[in-house]
Design a protein around this motif. Structure first.
Motif, mmCIF file in Angstrom:
data_model
loop_
_atom_site.group_PDB
_atom_site.id
_atom_site.type_symbol
_atom_site.label_atom_id
_atom_site.label_comp_id
_atom_site.label_asym_id
_atom_site.label_seq_id
_atom_site.Cartn_x
_atom_site.Cartn_y
_atom_site.Cartn_z
ATOM 1 N N ARG A 1 48.448 61.553 -30.743
ATOM 2 C CA ARG A 1 47.920 60.179 -30.691
ATOM 3 C C ARG A 1 46.677 60.101 -29.797
ATOM 4 N NH1 ARG A 1 53.246 59.900 -30.262
ATOM 5 N NH2 ARG A 1 53.216 59.379 -28.039
ATOM 6 N N LEU B 1 44.978 56.353 -29.627
ATOM 7 C CA LEU B 1 43.681 56.146 -28.976
ATOM 8 C C LEU B 1 42.579 56.399 -30.006
ATOM 9 C CD1 LEU B 1 42.019 55.624 -26.423
ATOM 10 C CD2 LEU B 1 42.219 58.066 -25.892
ATOM 11 N N TYR C 1 42.907 51.075 -28.582
ATOM 12 C CA TYR C 1 44.169 51.618 -29.087
ATOM 13 C C TYR C 1 44.602 50.894 -30.358
ATOM 14 C CZ TYR C 1 45.033 53.945 -24.572
ATOM 15 O OH TYR C 1 44.957 54.748 -23.458
ATOM 16 N N GLU D 1 48.167 49.884 -31.897
ATOM 17 C CA GLU D 1 49.595 49.784 -31.608
ATOM 18 C C GLU D 1 50.274 48.958 -32.689
ATOM 19 O OE1 GLU D 1 50.163 48.252 -27.689
ATOM 20 O OE2 GLU D 1 49.766 50.183 -26.731
ATOM 21 N N GLY E 1 50.431 53.997 -28.237
ATOM 22 C CA GLY E 1 49.487 53.680 -29.297
ATOM 23 C C GLY E 1 48.529 54.827 -29.553
#
Length: 241
Positions: free
Chosen positions: A13, A40, A54, A56, A38
């Motif tokens: 991630r 990046l 991010y 999410e 989340g």
């Protein structure tokens, strides 16, 4: 001589690391912003601080960090939506970004990374009252039990009586994320009482490389199972029939 690198090395991630070109060996690399829940999507240096974007649960979160990696604050976004176009200069605290969502036309904001002041710079004028409608995010289970997110946009207070015409759309593949965005073409559908359902299937990039790989090659069937399960959820919850 220090380079800051966004990488998915040992972090599906993504994370931010610092590499000093005077001592470039991997043993000397320094982690600045570790991998989070989340995904990046990118980092910008504005006003001597890092601004990290991010993803999410298929919507944006923008966070400001000191260059040491200490978290400062989240940028206050209007609703669940998509932030992008982040730009600014390393020596100035003034940052610009765009924001959009299903009921929020693309708007440009000015944000001060030093004071946290957040103001609208430019927004379109559209003959549409978004307060009459709402977007909610739900989660449902696919055939194998995987938790899948989906956005539902509809008239506020719409009855769940199984009688609502529903448009279900999704895309699961090639690490492409289906994110909240405003579209004029959906407004007539909403005004006529329709529901727009946007599912975030495996194969996309909503949860990083693991989510992408879960919907490709010999696992491609997961994508179709996720889409079918979305339709079954909408029927089961009496949004439509």
């Amino acid at each position: 001589p220090v380079f800051y690198v966004v990488t998915n090395l040992d972090a599906p991630r993504y994370r931010l690391i610092a590499i000093d070109t005077r001592r470039p060996a991997r043993a000397n690399w320094r982690e600045v912003i570790p991998q989070a829940a989340g995904v990046l999507q990118g980092v910008d240096l504005v006003g001597g601080r890092f601004v990290a974007n991010y993803l999410e649960d298929a919507h944006s979160r923008v966070t400001v960090f000191e260059t040491s990696g200490r978290r400062v604050a989240d940028v206050p976004l209007p609703t669940l939506g998509t932030a992008g176009g982040i730009s600014g200069r390393p020596g100035s605290p003034e940052m610009f970004y765009s924001f959009t969502s299903f009921l929020y036309p693309t708007t440009v904001f000015r944000y001060d990374v030093a004071t946290g002041a957040n103001t609208v710079l430019r927004s379109p004028q559209i003959d549409f009252d978004p307060t009459r409608y709402e977007t909610e995010q739900v989660f449902y289970r696919s055939k194998d039990g995987t938790r899948i997110p989906m956005f539902l946009t509809h008239r506020r207070g719409l009855a769940s009586d199984a009688n609502n015409p529903t448009y279900l759309t999704a895309y699961g593949g090639f690490n492409i994320s289906t994110l909240p965005a405003f579209s004029l073409s959906t407004i007539p559908w909403l005004e006529m009482g329709g529901v727009v359902a946007t599912a975030n299937l495996r194969g996309g990039g909503e949860y990083g490389e693991e989510w992408h790989q879960a919907g490709m090659l010999d696992r491609k069937q997961n994508v179709f199972d996720d889409f079918i399960a979305a339709a079954e959820y909408l029927i089961g919850e009496r949004w439509t029939r």
